[in-house]
Design a protein around this motif. Structure first.
Motif, PDB file in Angstrom:
ATOM      1  N   ALA A  38       1.106  -1.657   0.257  1.00  0.00           N
ATOM      2  CA  ALA A  38      -0.060   0.058   0.006  1.00  0.00           C
ATOM      3  C   ALA A  38       0.636   1.342  -0.006  1.00  0.00           C
ATOM      4  N   PRO A  39       1.476   1.435   1.032  1.00  0.00           N
ATOM      5  CA  PRO A  39       3.095   2.697   0.481  1.00  0.00           C
ATOM      6  C   PRO A  39       3.487   2.327  -0.419  1.00  0.00           C
ATOM      7  N   LEU A  40       3.553   1.793  -1.015  1.00  0.00           N
ATOM      8  CA  LEU A  40       4.527   1.918  -2.595  1.00  0.00           C
ATOM      9  C   LEU A  40       3.073   2.336  -3.758  1.00  0.00           C
ATOM     10  N   MET A  41       2.288   2.207  -3.459  1.00  0.00           N
ATOM     11  CA  MET A  41       1.394   2.559  -4.204  1.00  0.00           C
ATOM     12  C   MET A  41       1.429   3.912  -4.879  1.00  0.00           C
ATOM     13  N   PRO A  42       1.177   4.719  -6.227  1.00  0.00           N
ATOM     14  CA  PRO A  42       0.966   6.006  -6.359  1.00  0.00           C
ATOM     15  C   PRO A  42      -0.143   6.151  -6.165  1.00  0.00           C
ATOM     16  N   THR A  43       0.000   7.738  -5.308  1.00  0.00           N
ATOM     17  CA  THR A  43      -1.541   8.311  -5.347  1.00  0.00           C
ATOM     18  C   THR A  43      -2.107   8.960  -6.242  1.00  0.00           C
ATOM     19  N   GLY A  44      -3.177   8.900  -6.827  1.00  0.00           N
ATOM     20  CA  GLY A  44      -3.693   9.485  -7.425  1.00  0.00           C
ATOM     21  C   GLY A  44      -4.057  11.262  -7.512  1.00  0.00           C
ATOM     22  N   VAL A  45      -4.064  11.768  -7.976  1.00  0.00           N
ATOM     23  CA  VAL A  45      -3.716  13.460  -7.775  1.00  0.00           C
ATOM     24  C   VAL A  45      -5.119  13.529  -8.769  1.00  0.00           C
TER      25      VAL A  45
END
Length: 146
Positions: A38-45
């Protein structure tokens, strides 16, 4: 009496239970995988539109105030002009836009309504104006100061 098998011992009864241990093991492994990844996934902007300021305020603004009783009130430059039925709205707005300097497309039409007016009525007004060919139609947004 207990049933005896061919050798003289008691026969074991089969249990109709599901063994939950493998299920729990699989779920814990999946939980660990998701916690690590989970922390490695890029967050959507999400790019939200911003409300900008117009370069120049329009000279004439037509406001359509939606009322509860299938009627609308027209206001031109914040002054009450007329109260009429929805059926008459399109031709009256087109006439008011035609009177303006710079052509009909330069005059914006703003639709405003109170909170207790049904949303379907506002959509109906927008539909009537769109079918009449009114180009610049917007919704009034009022912010409360505090």
């Amino acid at each position: 009496m207990a049933e005896l098998n061919a050798r003289g011992g008691r026969r074991r009864r089969t249990r109709n239970e599901m063994n939950m241990v493998p299920f729990i093991d699989v779920m814990l492994v999946l939980l660990i995988i998701f916690m690590v990844s989970a922390p490695l996934m890029p967050t959507g902007v999400v790019d939200l539109p911003s409300m900008g300021k117009a370069r120049q305020a329009p000279e004439k603004v037509i406001e359509v105030v939606v009322q509860e009783d299938e009627r609308v009130r027209l206001r031109v430059n914040s002054q009450d002009a007329d109260t009429l039925a929805v059926d008459e709205l399109a031709e009256r707005v087109k006439a008011l836009q035609g009177d303006a300097e710079g052509g009909a497309s330069a005059v914006p039409v703003i639709i405003s309504a109170r909170k207790d007016v049904r949303y379907e009525e506002v959509v109906r007004i927008m539909d009537v104006l769109q079918k009449a060919g009114v180009a610049r139609v917007g919704l009034s947004v009022r912010t409360t100061g505090g």
